[in-house]
Design an enzyme around this catalytic site. Structure first.
Site, PDB file in Angstrom:
ATOM      1  N   ASN A   7       0.895  -1.320   0.373  1.00 54.03           N
ATOM      2  CA  ASN A   7      -0.180  -0.081   0.667  1.00 54.03           C
ATOM      3  C   ASN A   7       1.135   1.497   0.325  1.00 54.03           C
ATOM      4  OD1 ASN A   7      -0.972   2.229   1.191  1.00 54.03           O
ATOM      5  ND2 ASN A   7      -3.145   0.662   1.239  1.00 54.03           N
ATOM      6  N   ARG A  18       5.545  18.556   0.985  1.00 57.27           N
ATOM      7  CA  ARG A  18       5.825  19.269  -0.063  1.00 57.27           C
ATOM      8  C   ARG A  18       5.358  19.919  -1.725  1.00 57.27           C
ATOM      9  NH1 ARG A  18      11.184  20.274   1.150  1.00 57.27           N
ATOM     10  NH2 ARG A  18      11.351  20.837   3.774  1.00 57.27           N
ATOM     11  N   HIS A  43      -5.642   3.281  -1.432  1.00 60.42           N
ATOM     12  CA  HIS A  43      -6.750   4.029  -1.182  1.00 60.42           C
ATOM     13  C   HIS A  43      -6.726   5.567  -0.926  1.00 60.42           C
ATOM     14  CE1 HIS A  43      -9.454   3.110   2.190  1.00 60.42           C
ATOM     15  NE2 HIS A  43      -9.820   4.231   1.281  1.00 60.42           N
ATOM     16  N   ARG A  45      -8.494   8.367  -0.972  1.00 65.18           N
ATOM     17  CA  ARG A  45      -9.542   9.153  -0.314  1.00 65.18           C
ATOM     18  C   ARG A  45     -10.511  10.455  -1.044  1.00 65.18           C
ATOM     19  NH1 ARG A  45      -9.728   6.388   4.522  1.00 65.18           N
ATOM     20  NH2 ARG A  45      -8.374   5.272   5.463  1.00 65.18           N
ATOM     21  N   GLU A  70      -8.346   0.827  -3.688  1.00 65.17           N
ATOM     22  CA  GLU A  70      -9.339   0.914  -2.348  1.00 65.17           C
ATOM     23  C   GLU A  70     -10.385   1.705  -1.670  1.00 65.17           C
ATOM     24  OE1 GLU A  70      -6.665  -1.508   1.316  1.00 65.17           O
ATOM     25  OE2 GLU A  70      -6.740   0.667   1.188  1.00 65.17           O
ATOM     26  N   THR A 100      -8.276   6.503   9.574  1.00 66.93           N
ATOM     27  CA  THR A 100      -8.121   5.208   8.390  1.00 66.93           C
ATOM     28  C   THR A 100      -8.824   4.490   8.427  1.00 66.93           C
ATOM     29  OG1 THR A 100      -5.868   3.627   8.635  1.00 66.93           O
ATOM     30  CG2 THR A 100      -6.484   4.278  10.972  1.00 66.93           C
ATOM     31  N   HIS A 190      -4.234  -4.229   7.397  1.00 68.83           N
ATOM     32  CA  HIS A 190      -4.586  -3.108   8.531  1.00 68.83           C
ATOM     33  C   HIS A 190      -3.610  -3.466   9.653  1.00 68.83           C
ATOM     34  CE1 HIS A 190      -5.633   0.348  10.063  1.00 68.83           C
ATOM     35  NE2 HIS A 190      -6.121   0.272   8.576  1.00 68.83           N
ATOM     36  N   ASP A 191      -2.378  -3.029   9.830  1.00 71.59           N
ATOM     37  CA  ASP A 191      -1.322  -2.773  10.807  1.00 71.59           C
ATOM     38  C   ASP A 191      -1.106  -4.423  10.785  1.00 71.59           C
ATOM     39  OD1 ASP A 191      -2.509  -0.481  11.741  1.00 71.59           O
ATOM     40  OD2 ASP A 191      -3.708  -1.316  12.473  1.00 71.59           O
TER      41      ASP A 191
HETATM   42  N1  PXP Z   1      -6.446  -2.084   4.337  1.00 68.05           N
HETATM   43  C1  PXP Z   1      -6.720  -1.464   4.171  1.00 68.05           C
HETATM   44  C2  PXP Z   1      -8.762  -1.646   3.377  1.00 68.05           C
HETATM   45  C3  PXP Z   1      -6.817   0.112   4.767  1.00 68.05           C
HETATM   46  O1  PXP Z   1      -7.110   1.218   4.729  1.00 68.05           O
HETATM   47  C4  PXP Z   1      -5.436  -0.059   5.243  1.00 68.05           C
HETATM   48  C5  PXP Z   1      -5.122   1.095   5.297  1.00 68.05           C
HETATM   49  O2  PXP Z   1      -5.683   1.907   3.930  1.00 68.05           O
HETATM   50  C6  PXP Z   1      -4.847  -1.305   5.016  1.00 68.05           C
HETATM   51  C7  PXP Z   1      -5.211  -2.675   3.982  1.00 68.05           C
HETATM   52  C8  PXP Z   1      -2.863  -1.538   4.415  1.00 68.05           C
HETATM   53  O3  PXP Z   1      -3.059  -0.561   6.701  1.00 68.05           O
HETATM   54  P1  PXP Z   1      -1.477  -0.578   7.031  1.00 68.05           P
HETATM   55  O4  PXP Z   1      -1.538   1.013   6.249  1.00 68.05           O
HETATM   56  O5  PXP Z   1      -1.535  -0.653   8.266  1.00 68.05           O
HETATM   57  O6  PXP Z   1      -0.561  -1.961   6.547  1.00 68.05           O
END
Ligand code: PXP
Length: 237
Positions: A7, A18, A43, A45, A70, A100, A190-191
């Site tokens: 990502n 910047r 992703h 936004r 995403e 997030t 995520h994380d």
């Molecule tokens: N999956 C989704 C749907 C997310 O929104 C994100 C964060 O943008 C991630 C995965 C990746 O998460 P991380 O940046 O914590 O690795």
């Protein structure tokens, strides 16, 4: 095999600080693939605070592996996705002001809406994945609306990992078993990081893909991008 999709939101965030082109997002995408990543995730936004709408066609033109976009399927997001035709679109129920993503879809409550969105993406030849919490009912709901895959939201796993990793992973293993039984593919994200990734993979049968940004880009500050990609790939082997 579990594919690593990187990502790149945080790379875009540094660039945008910047207003110039440093770091060069396109070059980073090319290098991630050259170093072994099997996908690139973005992703966008609504406020374009990291990935801008203009980044999408540039990435689409250069990504050779799997391009995953995403986001929350607003009319504008759907327009962007249908114009840029990624290989995969991951639908996320996040609020525009959210820092997030922090939860998955209620696939039962939003059945009619998701069915319509998924069929629109399918008609365009785009694989669809639904971001869900690890609950069997939500996984079944994702299958019912026609999604090809789920993406398990792993924030809670990562949070609880240091307390008790066995308890932390249990609902994810159970949700994965449901997904395997009913025939829907499994992604996760995520994380996830170098501490918790291997154990997660070992406990999720048929984990197809992980998408990782925050930790991987942070690790690259210390180890360099090439070494970091190798370290993550090693955890997934
Ligand atoms: N999956 C989704 C749907 C997310 O929104 C994100 C964060 O943008 C991630 C995965 C990746 O998460 P991380 O940046 O914590 O690795």
């Amino acid at each position: 095999m579990t594919r690593l999709s990187i990502n790149l939101n945080k790379v875009a965030l540094i660039r945008n600080a910047r207003g110039g082109n440093l770091p060069n997002l396109e070059q980073v995408a090319i290098d991630c693939e050259k170093f072994g990543a099997q996908g690139i995730t973005v992703h966008p936004r609504p406020d374009e605070r990291h990935i801008t709408f203009a980044d999408l066609p540039k990435l689409k033109a250069l990504v050779q592996t799997e391009f995953n976009i995403e986001g929350n399927p607003t009319p504008h997001f759907m327009d962007l996705v249908l114009k840029n035709k990624p290989h995969q679109c991951t639908l996320v129920p996040d609020d525009p002001s959210q820092l997030t993503s922090d939860h998955g879809w209620n696939t039962i409550e939003h059945e009619a809406f998701l069915t319509e969105i998924v069929s629109e993406l399918k008609a365009a030849g785009i694989r669809t994945s639904l971001f869900v919490d690890p609950e069997g009912k939500m996984v079944e709901g994702a299958k019912k609306v026609g999604a090809d895959r789920i993406e398990l939201y792993t924030g809670d796993y990562a949070h609880d990992f240091s307390k008790d990793k066995y308890t932390a992973v249990k609902p994810f293993t159970e949700a994965a078993l449901v997904a395997n039984q009913i025939g829907i593919g499994i992604n996760a994200g995520h994380d996830l990081n170098l501490d918790n990734l291997k154990f997660f993979k070992e406990n999720i049968p048929n984990l197809l893909e992980v998408s990782i940004g925050q930790a991987l880009i942070s690790d690259a500050l210390y180890y360099g991008l090439y070494n970091t990609v190798q370290l993550y790939l090693r955890e997934l082997r």
